[in-house]
Scaffold this active site. Structure first.
Site, short mmCIF file in Angstrom:
data_model
loop_
_atom_site.label_atom_id
_atom_site.label_comp_id
_atom_site.label_asym_id
_atom_site.label_seq_id
_atom_site.Cartn_x
_atom_site.Cartn_y
_atom_site.Cartn_z
N LYS A 159 7.67 2.25 2.75
CA LYS A 159 6.67 1.55 1.92
C LYS A 159 5.57 2.50 1.47
O LYS A 159 5.18 3.40 2.21
CB LYS A 159 6.03 0.40 2.73
CG LYS A 159 7.01 -0.67 3.16
CD LYS A 159 6.38 -1.67 4.11
CE LYS A 159 5.62 -2.77 3.41
NZ LYS A 159 5.24 -3.86 4.36
N GLY A 164 5.04 -5.39 -4.41
CA GLY A 164 6.41 -5.07 -3.97
C GLY A 164 6.95 -3.75 -4.49
O GLY A 164 8.10 -3.42 -4.27
N HIS A 223 7.09 -15.77 5.49
CA HIS A 223 5.76 -15.22 5.21
C HIS A 223 4.75 -16.31 5.59
O HIS A 223 4.71 -17.37 4.99
CB HIS A 223 5.65 -14.88 3.71
CG HIS A 223 4.26 -14.47 3.28
ND1 HIS A 223 3.98 -13.25 2.71
CD2 HIS A 223 3.07 -15.13 3.33
CE1 HIS A 223 2.68 -13.18 2.45
NE2 HIS A 223 2.12 -14.31 2.81
N ASN A 269 -5.69 -9.49 2.67
CA ASN A 269 -6.30 -9.61 1.35
C ASN A 269 -7.76 -9.97 1.53
O ASN A 269 -8.09 -10.96 2.18
CB ASN A 269 -5.59 -10.66 0.50
CG ASN A 269 -4.18 -10.20 0.15
OD1 ASN A 269 -3.97 -9.04 -0.15
ND2 ASN A 269 -3.23 -11.10 0.21
N ARG A 328 -10.15 -11.23 -0.25
CA ARG A 328 -10.62 -12.06 -1.38
C ARG A 328 -10.10 -13.48 -1.22
O ARG A 328 -9.35 -13.77 -0.30
CB ARG A 328 -10.07 -11.46 -2.69
CG ARG A 328 -8.56 -11.31 -2.62
CD ARG A 328 -7.91 -11.09 -3.94
NE ARG A 328 -6.53 -10.67 -3.80
CZ ARG A 328 -5.49 -11.48 -3.61
NH1 ARG A 328 -5.67 -12.79 -3.52
NH2 ARG A 328 -4.27 -11.00 -3.48
N VAL A 343 -4.85 -17.25 -4.38
CA VAL A 343 -4.40 -18.26 -5.35
C VAL A 343 -4.11 -19.59 -4.63
O VAL A 343 -4.43 -20.67 -5.12
CB VAL A 343 -3.13 -17.76 -6.08
CG1 VAL A 343 -2.51 -18.86 -6.94
CG2 VAL A 343 -3.44 -16.54 -6.92
P1 ADP Z 1 2.87 -5.79 -1.53
O1 ADP Z 1 1.43 -5.46 -1.33
O2 ADP Z 1 3.59 -4.81 -2.42
O3 ADP Z 1 3.08 -7.21 -1.90
P2 ADP Z 1 3.61 -6.32 1.29
O4 ADP Z 1 3.47 -5.36 2.40
O5 ADP Z 1 2.67 -7.49 1.25
O6 ADP Z 1 3.57 -5.50 -0.10
O7 ADP Z 1 5.10 -6.86 1.26
C1 ADP Z 1 5.54 -7.67 0.20
C2 ADP Z 1 6.75 -8.45 0.64
O8 ADP Z 1 7.83 -7.55 1.00
C3 ADP Z 1 6.56 -9.35 1.85
O9 ADP Z 1 6.02 -10.62 1.52
C4 ADP Z 1 8.00 -9.46 2.33
O10 ADP Z 1 8.66 -10.38 1.47
C5 ADP Z 1 8.57 -8.07 2.08
N1 ADP Z 1 8.40 -7.17 3.25
C6 ADP Z 1 7.33 -6.36 3.51
N2 ADP Z 1 7.48 -5.70 4.67
C7 ADP Z 1 8.69 -6.06 5.18
C8 ADP Z 1 9.44 -5.70 6.36
N3 ADP Z 1 8.98 -4.83 7.27
N4 ADP Z 1 10.66 -6.29 6.52
C9 ADP Z 1 11.14 -7.17 5.62
N5 ADP Z 1 10.49 -7.54 4.49
C10 ADP Z 1 9.28 -7.00 4.25
#
Ligand code: ADP
Length: 458
Positions: A158, A165, A208, A289, A291, A294
């Site tokens: 990531k 995403g 989530h 977050n 803030r 939504v």
């Molecule tokens: P962004 O800021 O890009 O939205 P996030 O860290 O909030 O990134 O992750 C976005 C989404 O990606 C999460 O809601 C989930 O659906 C998926 N995700 C993130 N981390 C994981 C993980 N370790 N394993 C599986 N899915 C993940």
């Protein structure tokens, strides 16, 4: 209390903040681009200022124009809403440097939660459970291999500056790791100008679930329970509910307590949301977050607390108007995000709305800036309405949701209303049996298959 607030946003959230201000007797200043001259938030505000051309970079993200608008109108505080500059520490800094109040958290928390590596470090120090993975950024492939071996495959690479995403790549085995590592880095570099990446175990089928927290400057901290946001497409939430259909009261109190303690130990101020993945009874923090969200209305529906009013009170130095022991969860709420996009291809469908009719009756709230004759601009986010329903329990809420969606009229463009009508009647939704992968891996493929079958019959 402030006498006048400038709302640095548009759409449903600008209206939401405006309504809170009006309820509190605070005068409002709307800002708008040249594409939004006829927008509802402009019509309903006490004053309005045009801050630039249609592209966001020239208007809603134009910091000097926003500060000038606040100065010439004599606003004392700025509410950034959701999106745009709401998590931009530079903006918050400039607002404060001009002697205005930024209605949001302290700048240090916007900064620490904006960088995901830093956010995980802060979260761990504050006692939040993390997804197992690297301790900070990963410098090279051999480090990634070493961490992945101890975490166990599959793993996710990531981007530290990630959002929406992007910059996320899965590696199912060591054979995939080199490719995932380099492509996550180059995607992150291209999208965010920063190729810092970290590694997490990839969870197979999580939900989530996020916790709403709030803190004032007098040491009062509370959590307002959870929101279940697993119905997602490309990491974008479509439907949210509170409470989650799977959490027990004990689990709620446990994770809520952990989140509230973390909020306190960080010295956090204002409204915040801690996002977790939840799998096999375990919570894993992914991000915070700093803030308003939504989907905040579903929390308002089940707690009876106006989150925007609380945000404004906190920014003005007042204490929270309630304590943790005053928070009671009443019934069930669901929010549907209605987007100006095709219900199954998800292509944007901006244009002129010929007819708009909002649903009503007991338990129904609509946050929308639409009116008959309004032209939805193509320059911004496609969210055009949020339909929020509240019922005594989940079954009652789903019945009301079907009624509300059936009453709603938005013509002539296709919108996600039709998708929500199907979701509201779906058996998996009715049983609460879904994860973050459900919509894309089960619901949409089934829908496509049934449409293909229908077409071949006719
Ligand atoms: P962004 O800021 O890009 O939205 P996030 O860290 O909030 O990134 O992750 C976005 C989404 O990606 C999460 O809601 C989930 O659906 C998926 N995700 C993130 N981390 C994981 C993980 N370790 N394993 C599986 N899915 C993940």
């Amino acid at each position: 209390m402030f006498k006048k607030i400038l709302i640095a946003n548009r759409g449903d959230v600008a209206l939401r903040v405006l309504r809170a201000c009006q309820d509190m007797g605070i005068a409002t200043v709307a800002v708008h681009s040249t594409a939004d001259t006829d927008a509802m938030h402009v019509r309903l505000a006490d004053e309005s200022v045009c801050i630039g051309e249609a592209p966001s970079a020239q208007s809603y993200l134009n910091i000097p124009a926003l500060i000038s608008a606040a100065t010439i109108t004599g606003a004392e505080a700025i509410h950034p809403g959701v999106g745009f500059l709401s998590e931009n520490a530079d903006f918050a800094g400039v607002v404060e440097a001009h002697g205005l109040t930024f209605i949001g958290p302290r700048i240090e928390h916007i900064v620490s939660m904006g960088d995901k590596v830093e956010a995980k470090r802060t979260a761990a120090a504050a006692g939040l459970p993390l997804v197992p993975g690297s301790d900070g950024a990963i410098a090279n492939l051999s480090e990634a291999q070493r961490v992945a071996k101890s975490t166990g495959y599959p793993v996710l690479i990531k981007a530290a500056s990630g959002g929406g995403g992007r910059g996320m790549k899965v590696a199912n085995s060591e054979d995939d790791l080199s490719e995932a590592f380099s492509s996550a880095r180059s995607e992150a570099k291209a999208a965010f100008g920063d190729d810092t990446v970290y590694l997490e175990r990839y969870l197979g089928n999580p939900r989530h679930i996020e916790i709403q927290v709030i803190a004032d400057a007098h040491g009062n901290v509370a959590h307002l329970g959870e929101r279940e946001c697993s119905v997602q497409r490309r990491h974008q939430k479509l439907l949210e509910e509170a409470p989650s259909p799977v959490l027990t009261p004990d689990e709620r109190a446990h994770i809520g307590g952990i989140a509230a303690n973390a909020t306190r130990s960080m010295g956090y101020l204002g409204l915040g949301t801690m996002e977790f993945l939840y799998e096999n009874g375990e919570f894993f923090f992914i991000e915070m977050n700093t803030r308003l969200q939504v989907e905040h209305p579903i929390t308002e529906a089940i707690t009876g607390i106006d989150l925007v009013v609380e945000q404004i009170r906190i920014a003005a130095g007042l204490p929270l108007s309630f304590r943790q022991e005053d928070v009671h969860f009443n019934g069930h709420a669901i929010e549907c995000r209605i987007n100006a996009e095709h219900p199954t291809t998800f292509m944007p469908t901006p244009g002129k709305v010929s007819d708009f009719h909002a649903p009503g009756g007991p338990g129904v709230r609509v946050d929308s800036f639409l009116y008959s004759g309004y032209r939805i601009p193509s320059d911004y986010d496609s969210l055009i309405a949020k339909i929020i329903v509240h019922g005594d329990d989940r079954a009652h809420c789903l019945a009301r949701l079907q009624r509300a969606l059936d009453e709603t009229i938005i013509t002539p463009m296709p919108t996600s209303l039709d998708l929500h009508r199907l979701l509201a009647k779906d058996a998996d939704i009715a049983s609460g049996d879904y994860s973050i992968r459900w919509l894309e891996e089960k619901f949409l493929p089934n829908l496509e298959a049934s449409q293909t079958a229908d077409n071949s019959k006719s």
